[in-house]
Scaffold this motif. Structure first.
Motif, short mmCIF file in Angstrom:
data_model
loop_
_atom_site.label_atom_id
_atom_site.label_comp_id
_atom_site.label_asym_id
_atom_site.label_seq_id
_atom_site.Cartn_x
_atom_site.Cartn_y
_atom_site.Cartn_z
N PHE A 47 51.51 34.07 24.48
CA PHE A 47 52.32 35.88 25.19
C PHE A 47 51.59 35.17 26.06
O PHE A 47 51.70 36.17 26.83
CB PHE A 47 51.90 36.80 24.38
CG PHE A 47 52.33 37.65 24.34
CD1 PHE A 47 53.53 38.93 24.31
CD2 PHE A 47 51.37 38.77 24.94
CE1 PHE A 47 53.92 40.00 25.67
CE2 PHE A 47 52.12 39.71 26.05
CZ PHE A 47 52.95 39.94 26.28
N VAL A 50 52.46 33.78 29.04
CA VAL A 50 53.83 34.24 29.84
C VAL A 50 53.46 35.02 30.87
O VAL A 50 53.67 35.12 31.46
CB VAL A 50 55.19 34.35 28.42
CG1 VAL A 50 56.37 35.03 29.31
CG2 VAL A 50 55.76 34.00 27.73
N ASN A 145 61.42 37.00 30.69
CA ASN A 145 62.00 35.92 29.77
C ASN A 145 62.49 34.66 30.55
O ASN A 145 62.87 33.93 29.51
CB ASN A 145 63.34 37.41 28.95
CG ASN A 145 63.87 36.78 27.85
OD1 ASN A 145 62.89 35.90 27.25
ND2 ASN A 145 65.15 37.47 27.54
N SER A 149 59.42 32.50 29.60
CA SER A 149 59.02 33.00 28.43
C SER A 149 59.15 30.96 27.80
O SER A 149 58.61 30.27 27.16
CB SER A 149 60.40 33.61 27.68
OG SER A 149 61.63 33.28 27.80
N GLY A 224 62.15 34.91 24.80
CA GLY A 224 61.00 35.28 24.11
C GLY A 224 62.12 37.28 23.94
O GLY A 224 61.23 38.01 23.92
N TYR A 225 63.00 37.31 24.24
CA TYR A 225 63.46 39.04 23.60
C TYR A 225 63.21 39.01 22.41
O TYR A 225 63.91 38.35 20.91
CB TYR A 225 64.72 38.94 24.07
CG TYR A 225 65.09 40.72 24.48
CD1 TYR A 225 64.47 41.03 25.41
CD2 TYR A 225 66.24 41.55 24.00
CE1 TYR A 225 64.64 42.65 25.98
CE2 TYR A 225 66.23 42.58 23.83
CZ TYR A 225 65.87 43.49 24.48
OH TYR A 225 65.90 44.99 25.11
N ILE A 309 59.29 41.19 26.69
CA ILE A 309 58.93 39.77 25.50
C ILE A 309 58.17 40.37 24.36
O ILE A 309 57.53 41.41 24.07
CB ILE A 309 57.45 38.48 26.39
CG1 ILE A 309 57.83 38.63 27.76
CG2 ILE A 309 57.35 37.66 25.63
CD1 ILE A 309 59.44 37.45 27.99
N LYS A 311 56.64 38.68 20.70
CA LYS A 311 55.73 37.29 20.55
C LYS A 311 56.02 36.92 19.17
O LYS A 311 56.23 36.02 18.63
CB LYS A 311 54.24 37.67 19.77
CG LYS A 311 52.91 38.34 20.91
CD LYS A 311 52.21 38.95 19.99
CE LYS A 311 51.09 39.05 21.35
NZ LYS A 311 49.51 39.70 21.18
N LEU A 314 58.71 34.51 20.66
CA LEU A 314 58.27 33.33 20.64
C LEU A 314 57.80 32.61 19.50
O LEU A 314 58.16 31.26 20.06
CB LEU A 314 56.95 33.21 21.59
CG LEU A 314 56.94 34.15 23.02
CD1 LEU A 314 54.97 34.67 23.62
CD2 LEU A 314 58.13 33.59 23.73
#
Ligand code: AHN
Ligand code: ZN
Length: 329
Positions: A47, A50, A145, A149, A224-225, A309, A311, A314
């Motif tokens: 994170f 990003v 994203n 990401s 990452g969404y 984003i 976590k 990810l």
């Protein structure tokens, strides 16, 4: 006679069972990750990686933020990898304008000929042409994203690879000028969509090492969404079905079946197309693209910022990639 057929039956059962056993063993060879120690993917770090990219502002090719973020990525990866190569190129945008780009190629364990390739694009789009508010249609996007990401996940993977080196070689190629395809508000129609993915088109035709090859490739785009759906993108299924099935199986085994769906959808023009076509490396695309055909809700809008984003997402994608890497080591 009865006795003979009984013997025959018994032999068939044994042969069948041993065949199944062999198949199972072969499958397990691919999926022996229960026995390998896989480094823990740290979602907080990913994170932060990003966010660091987003903090430069939109990374539109030839902008100051783009240059600064590129320098940051190069020095970041130099801490963890064996080599980092910058591949500078000039490409032509949809409108004929020339733009300078910079692919970043990061390698681990260069001595190995058994290699895996991971990619994402590191530029962000110059226009929020999908924004609900027309006033924003010419504003560059942050691309948290859409861009950052995938790169953030690969940065965390680089950290893991340094912590626990693999016997296979790994290359991370960050493509530039992926997202500068013709904006919606421009009338130019590029039918074959070759105005997208200019960095990967260049790399696939000008490999950083002549005859470079990898056993498989995984492209990360919009990973990452929150609560994403990664469906089996059809071009990936066309070029690299066994890789896609394996990766989706890993995802299920790791408990991420809610994010990785077996549904197949229409093809996405993305960097993997050129890697498959020109570099002839079987590469899949992990990209959020739901069955209705849309990307995440803030795709190409000014709202694609760090608040998009999650976590958890990810982490899911990072874990799956690490299993793919370490189970083949
Ligand atoms: C098109 O929209 C033509 N391709 C999607 C590739 C892309 C854009 N990935 C991120 N942004
Ligand atoms: Zn995009």
């Amino acid at each position: 006679m009865k006795k003979l057929s009984l013997i025959f039956l018994a032999v068939s059962v044994i042969v069948f069972a041993s065949c199944k056993d062999k198949k199972q063993k072969e499958a397990e060879k691919d999926f022996n990750y229960a026995s390998v120690e896989i480094p823990a993917f740290n979602a907080d770090s990913a994170f932060a990686y990003v966010k660091n990219q987003c903090d430069f502002g939109p990374r539109v090719p030839e902008s100051k933020a783009h240059k600064a973020c590129g320098d940051y990525l190069v020095s970041f990866f130099k801490q963890y990898a064996d080599t980092v190569i910058e591949q500078n190129f000039t490409s032509k945008l949809y409108n004929g304008k020339e733009v300078k780009g910079r692919n970043i190629i990061v390698s681990f364990n260069l001595a190995s000929t058994d290699r895996a390739l991971f990619s994402a694009h590191w530029d962000s789009r110059a226009w929020a042409d999908n924004d609900a508010d027309e006033k924003n249609h010419k504003t560059p996007i942050i691309g948290a994203n859409d861009g950052a990401s995938g790169v953030g996940v690969l940065m965390e993977i680089a950290r893991c690879l340094k912590a626990k080196p693999t016997s296979v070689g790994v290359d991370i190629v960050l493509f530039d000028v992926e997202d500068q395809g013709c904006p919606e508000w421009d009338k130019t129609d590029i039918e074959d969509q070759s105005d997208w993915c200019l960095g990967s088109q260049y790399w696939a035709k000008n490999l950083h090492i002549p005859f470079y090859q990898a056993k498989y490739g995984i492209l990360l785009d919009m990973v990452g969404y929150s609560n994403p759906l990664f469906v089996k993108e059809s071009q990936s299924m066309y070029y690299a079905p066994s890789i896609m099935n394996k990766v989706w199986q890993i995802a299920k085994d790791k408990g991420y079946g809610n994010m990785f769906s077996d549904e197949q959808i229409g093809g996405v023009m993305d960097d993997h197309i050129w890697v498959n076509k020109d570099a002839k490396i079987p590469m899949i695309d992990i990209v959020q693209h739901d069955p209705t055909g849309s990307f995440f809700p803030y795709w190409h809008t000014v709202k694609d910022d760090i608040t998009c984003i999650s976590k958890n997402t990810l982490k899911a994608v990072g874990d799956v990639c690490l299993v793919a890497i370490y189970s083949a080591s």
